[in-house]
Scaffold this motif. Structure first.
Motif, PDB file in Angstrom:
ATOM      1  N   ALA A 394       1.084  15.430  -3.057  1.00  0.00           N
ATOM      2  CA  ALA A 394       1.276  14.970  -1.797  1.00  0.00           C
ATOM      3  C   ALA A 394       1.008  16.081  -0.634  1.00  0.00           C
ATOM      4  N   VAL A 395       1.691  17.145  -1.105  1.00  0.00           N
ATOM      5  CA  VAL A 395       1.538  18.320   0.073  1.00  0.00           C
ATOM      6  C   VAL A 395       0.093  18.780   0.052  1.00  0.00           C
ATOM      7  N   MET A 396      -0.307  18.871  -0.984  1.00  0.00           N
ATOM      8  CA  MET A 396      -1.792  19.631  -1.188  1.00  0.00           C
ATOM      9  C   MET A 396      -2.636  18.755  -0.486  1.00  0.00           C
ATOM     10  N   SER A 397      -2.850  17.574  -0.741  1.00  0.00           N
ATOM     11  CA  SER A 397      -3.599  16.563  -0.191  1.00  0.00           C
ATOM     12  C   SER A 397      -3.485  16.371   1.228  1.00  0.00           C
ATOM     13  N   PHE A 398      -2.298  16.357   1.759  1.00  0.00           N
ATOM     14  CA  PHE A 398      -1.845  16.222   3.218  1.00  0.00           C
ATOM     15  C   PHE A 398      -2.170  17.326   4.057  1.00  0.00           C
ATOM     16  N   GLN A 399      -2.026  18.289   3.399  1.00  0.00           N
ATOM     17  CA  GLN A 399      -2.094  19.682   3.910  1.00  0.00           C
ATOM     18  C   GLN A 399      -3.703  20.223   4.067  1.00  0.00           C
ATOM     19  N   SER A 400      -4.435  19.471   3.482  1.00  0.00           N
ATOM     20  CA  SER A 400      -5.894  19.952   3.330  1.00  0.00           C
ATOM     21  C   SER A 400      -6.615  19.185   4.524  1.00  0.00           C
ATOM     22  N   THR A 401      -7.858  19.386   4.746  1.00  0.00           N
ATOM     23  CA  THR A 401      -8.701  18.899   5.776  1.00  0.00           C
ATOM     24  C   THR A 401      -9.728  18.225   5.326  1.00  0.00           C
ATOM     25  N   GLY A 402     -10.482  17.226   6.175  1.00  0.00           N
ATOM     26  CA  GLY A 402     -11.911  16.826   6.334  1.00  0.00           C
ATOM     27  C   GLY A 402     -12.187  16.161   4.939  1.00  0.00           C
ATOM     28  N   GLN A 403     -13.244  16.386   4.445  1.00  0.00           N
ATOM     29  CA  GLN A 403     -13.291  15.669   3.153  1.00  0.00           C
ATOM     30  C   GLN A 403     -12.663  16.242   1.840  1.00  0.00           C
ATOM     31  N   THR A 404     -12.107  17.555   1.976  1.00  0.00           N
ATOM     32  CA  THR A 404     -11.081  17.925   0.871  1.00  0.00           C
ATOM     33  C   THR A 404     -10.041  17.129   0.685  1.00  0.00           C
ATOM     34  N   GLU A 406      -9.741  13.906   1.519  1.00  0.00           N
ATOM     35  CA  GLU A 406     -10.108  12.635   0.771  1.00  0.00           C
ATOM     36  C   GLU A 406     -10.347  12.643  -0.549  1.00  0.00           C
ATOM     37  N   PHE A 407     -11.035  13.995  -1.092  1.00  0.00           N
ATOM     38  CA  PHE A 407     -11.178  14.176  -2.529  1.00  0.00           C
ATOM     39  C   PHE A 407      -9.976  14.362  -3.029  1.00  0.00           C
ATOM     40  N   LEU A 408      -8.997  15.204  -2.496  1.00  0.00           N
ATOM     41  CA  LEU A 408      -7.550  15.273  -3.307  1.00  0.00           C
ATOM     42  C   LEU A 408      -6.770  14.313  -3.595  1.00  0.00           C
ATOM     43  N   SER A 409      -6.855  13.474  -2.601  1.00  0.00           N
ATOM     44  CA  SER A 409      -5.913  12.226  -2.319  1.00  0.00           C
ATOM     45  C   SER A 409      -6.490  11.304  -3.415  1.00  0.00           C
ATOM     46  N   HIS A 410      -7.716  11.100  -3.752  1.00  0.00           N
ATOM     47  CA  HIS A 410      -8.273   9.961  -4.561  1.00  0.00           C
ATOM     48  C   HIS A 410      -8.276  10.736  -6.066  1.00  0.00           C
ATOM     49  N   GLY A 411      -8.433  12.140  -5.936  1.00  0.00           N
ATOM     50  CA  GLY A 411      -8.520  12.623  -7.367  1.00  0.00           C
ATOM     51  C   GLY A 411      -6.978  12.697  -8.134  1.00  0.00           C
ATOM     52  N   PHE A 412      -5.926  13.044  -7.223  1.00  0.00           N
ATOM     53  CA  PHE A 412      -4.668  13.110  -7.614  1.00  0.00           C
ATOM     54  C   PHE A 412      -4.239  11.488  -8.166  1.00  0.00           C
ATOM     55  N   LYS A 413      -4.198  10.662  -7.253  1.00  0.00           N
ATOM     56  CA  LYS A 413      -3.861   9.284  -7.637  1.00  0.00           C
ATOM     57  C   LYS A 413      -4.501   8.814  -8.712  1.00  0.00           C
ATOM     58  N   SER A 414      -5.920   8.965  -8.878  1.00  0.00           N
ATOM     59  CA  SER A 414      -6.337   8.375 -10.244  1.00  0.00           C
ATOM     60  C   SER A 414      -6.205   9.157 -11.466  1.00  0.00           C
ATOM     61  N   SER A 415      -5.479  10.236 -11.286  1.00  0.00           N
ATOM     62  CA  SER A 415      -5.208  11.269 -12.708  1.00  0.00           C
ATOM     63  C   SER A 415      -3.831  11.428 -12.682  1.00  0.00           C
ATOM     64  N   PHE A 416      -3.100  10.703 -11.943  1.00  0.00           N
ATOM     65  CA  PHE A 416      -1.511  10.905 -12.133  1.00  0.00           C
ATOM     66  C   PHE A 416      -1.099  10.596 -13.429  1.00  0.00           C
ATOM     67  N   LEU A 417      -0.323  11.264 -13.985  1.00  0.00           N
ATOM     68  CA  LEU A 417       0.302  10.606 -15.546  1.00  0.00           C
ATOM     69  C   LEU A 417       1.787  10.551 -15.276  1.00  0.00           C
ATOM     70  N   TRP A 418       2.550   9.439 -15.288  1.00  0.00           N
ATOM     71  CA  TRP A 418       3.641   9.071 -15.004  1.00  0.00           C
ATOM     72  C   TRP A 418       4.598   9.012 -16.215  1.00  0.00           C
ATOM     73  N   GLY A 419       5.640   9.382 -16.519  1.00  0.00           N
ATOM     74  CA  GLY A 419       6.354   9.059 -17.727  1.00  0.00           C
ATOM     75  C   GLY A 419       7.233  10.484 -18.044  1.00  0.00           C
ATOM     76  N   ARG A 420       7.176  11.387 -17.282  1.00  0.00           N
ATOM     77  CA  ARG A 420       8.036  12.565 -17.579  1.00  0.00           C
ATOM     78  C   ARG A 420       9.387  12.246 -17.449  1.00  0.00           C
ATOM     79  N   THR A 421      10.010  12.882 -18.316  1.00  0.00           N
ATOM     80  CA  THR A 421      11.765  12.531 -18.573  1.00  0.00           C
ATOM     81  C   THR A 421      12.465  13.696 -17.830  1.00  0.00           C
ATOM     82  N   THR A 422      13.405  13.248 -16.921  1.00  0.00           N
ATOM     83  CA  THR A 422      14.222  14.340 -16.264  1.00  0.00           C
ATOM     84  C   THR A 422      15.196  14.838 -17.433  1.00  0.00           C
TER      85      THR A 422
END
Length: 589
Positions: A394-404, A406-422
């Protein structure tokens, strides 16, 4: 000489993250505060006029202080903290951290064990009762009294101290940790064991997680932990029929047989509050939940100051710290054992992790903004292990600009894998696993290439996260920005531009460690590279050996070719007549 590691990453940055590696050394202020706290615990309560401050918890805080110390009274000495509370009509309790943060509370509801913190209660000497209606219940629970005395709950059954600095090692299932409650007082932990038929032993850690055991065959030393056994006075024996004679004979101060499990260990999951009860593994995640968590992290960055200059840039500090937290979490991965990785487990007390507590739970800026503020909203749905990865993205996408962006926001969300155990256990094996900046590219190879299995090009791309944040002398001993301050709060490729387009000269002994102190083991001299063309040194831009070695090699370094600021008396730059940078890099493959 220009090396060939950056050819494939100059146009773009691979969307992975590696925070700044930091090595801590104790500051004079923290040492002084520790000394003052020790004196305050021994001496009479501080009195001003008709009021006085009395120690309520000498190693803990009030459980209703959910933001883990907001520091609203300022960064003060322990005595100043008490005086400020005495002067405030609203302040009934005051907590002070070893980093100097002083927090006021109007009431104190419950106890949280917290090493390094002290909490006082304001007493009005002209009145016979406490200044808070909740004081009678909270004052009856003391970290010191409950770790040294037995709790008595009935005429026949009570809890007796079994280990004063450790726990039973028989807990096998992660789900069992904290099964009697989380964030509860020592008294409540003992009472719940008395009430539970299957509980024969109960252990309580600094996080307030209370765990029951039906047997105790193994001793695990843990500073800050206490373990009780249930005793039935009517029979004159413990309530456990399966306690081995060897375990019961272990003295409370006995050292653990396994050095890897001895000593104190503070990990992120034990520092973060979750009143609703934290989940260890994310059961499911919807797109709506992902968006809500991402937006909560964005709100954190929006809430800090937008001022950005050579002396301060809160957005860069917060963003860089969050990325560093996520990176330190995954960089302890050991492929030979399968341990480590993104499990929200790293030793917060280790020198490598100095400064992480600020963005994790103590807070940065005058507003004391931290990840705790966002995590507490979702901790009963998402594991901390997953949340730290998501926060970094979230930090990397929010602190980027312009098309980057949008590209990172979509890419991170579509490829995020949940299920890590603390991780619910400590991970002392992580100590020393991070890359040491002055081991240059040997460290990059050990951690990123061998342990994480990355190619050299991917390792170089991963280092691009240094485009955000900075190194602070009070944390790591290193000092400066990897780019200009303005760029240091933006996720872009300026880190790579700076490597190529700026001149760098060695800067030795950045932290001012004398040869005598280093020889005595009090400190280690830190060496880095500073920007040195024209008057640019005043901008505090710097690079570490692990940065510059990606593009330059040492021509006169004893034949090993490893670039190190401590041994080099020359400088690094790309000549202005080098028109085609790609050709220059290719020539040195």
């Amino acid at each position: 000489m220009v090396r060939g590691l950056l050819r494939s990453v100059l146009p773009s940055i691979v969307a992975v993250f590696l925070p700044v590696r930091v090595e801590a050394f104790a500051t004079e202020r923290v040492v002084a505060i520790d000394r003052q706290l020790a004196l305050l615990k021994e001496n009479q309560p501080l009195s001003v006029g008709e009021g006085e401050m009395q120690v309520l918890y000498d190693a803990g805080r009030c459980a209703n202080d959910l933001l883990a110390l907001s520091g609203d009274l300022g960064e003060l000495t322990p005595e100043e903290c008490q005086r400020e509370c005495l002067k405030s009509a609203q302040c009934k309790f005051a907590s002070h951290s070893r980093r100097g943060l002083c927090t006021s509370l109007s009431f104190c509801e419950g106890y949280r064990s917290w090493e390094g913190l002290i909490t006082w209660q304001k007493i009005n000497n002209s009145e016979s009762t406490s200044s808070s209606t909740d004081a009678s219940t909270s004052a009856s629970i003391s970290a010191s009294s409950n770790t040294s005395e037995e709790g008595s709950f009935s005429s026949n059954v009570h809890m007796q101290v079994f280990y004063s600095d450790g726990r039973c090692g028989a807990i096998e299932a992660i789900e069992d940790v904290g099964n009697l409650g989380r964030g509860i007082s020592p008294e409540a932990c003992q009472q719940r064991c008395v009430d539970a038929p299957d509980c024969k032993f109960a252990s309580l850690g600094t996080s307030g997680w209370c765990t029951s055991c039906s047997s105790c065959h193994e001793y695990r030393q843990r500073d800050g932990f206490i373990t009780w056994k249930k005793v039935d006075e009517s029979s004159g024996s413990t309530m456990s029929s399966s306690t081995s004679s060897s375990s019961s004979s272990i003295p409370p101060t006995a050292a653990a047989s396994d050095d890897s499990t001895s000593g104190s260990f503070d990990s992120p999951q034990w520092m973060m509050d979750c009143p609703a009860g934290a989940v260890l593994t994310t059961p499911c995640m919807s797109g709506h939940l992902y968006d809500a968590m991402t937006e909560s992290v964005h709100d954190l960055i929006r809430s800090v100051s937008g001022v950005c200059n050579t002396e301060e840039c809160e957005q860069a500090d917060l963003a860089g710290c969050i990325l560093r937290m996520a990176g330190h979490d995954f960089m302890d991965y050991d492929p030979s054992t399968g341990t480590g990785g993104s499990d929200a487990c790293t030793d917060m007390g280790h020198e490598d992790n100095a400064g992480l507590a600020e963005c994790l739970y103590l807070g940065v800026s005058n507003r004391r903004v931290s990840l705790q503020d966002a995590y507490v909203k979702f901790c009963d749905q998402v594991s901390l292990a997953d949340f730290l990865v998501l926060a970094a993205e979230a930090v990397m996408s929010f602190q980027s600009t312009g098309q980057t962006r949008e590209f990172l926001s979509h890419g991170f969300k579509s490829s995020f894998l949940w299920g890590r155990t603390t991780a619910s256990e400590s991970c002392e094996y992580s100590a020393g696993s991070l890359p040491h900046p002055e081991d240059s590219c040997n460290a990059v190879e050990r951690v990123f290439v061998h342990a994480l299995g990355l190619s050299w090009e991917q390792a170089a791309a991963l280092m691009g996260v240094h485009t955000m944040g900075r190194a602070k002398p009070e944390d790591s001993g290193y000092d400066g920005w990897w780019s200009t301050p303005e760029h240091s709060r933006t996720f872009n490729n300026d880190y790579f531009v700076s490597l190529l387009a700026k001149a760098w000269c060695p800067e030795t002994n950045v932290n001012g460690c004398s040869n005598a102190d280093e020889g005595a083991g009090f400190c280690t001299q830190k060496n880095q590279w500073q920007r040195c063309e024209g008057d640019q040194a005043q901008a505090h831009e710097m690079m570490l050996d692990t940065d510059l070695c990606l593009i330059y090699s040492d021509q006169a370094g004893g034949g090993n070719g490893i670039l190190q600021a401590k041994d080099d008396n020359c400088c690094a730059w790309v000549h202005s007549f080098t028109w085609d940078v790609e050709d220059a890099i290719a020539a040195n493959d």
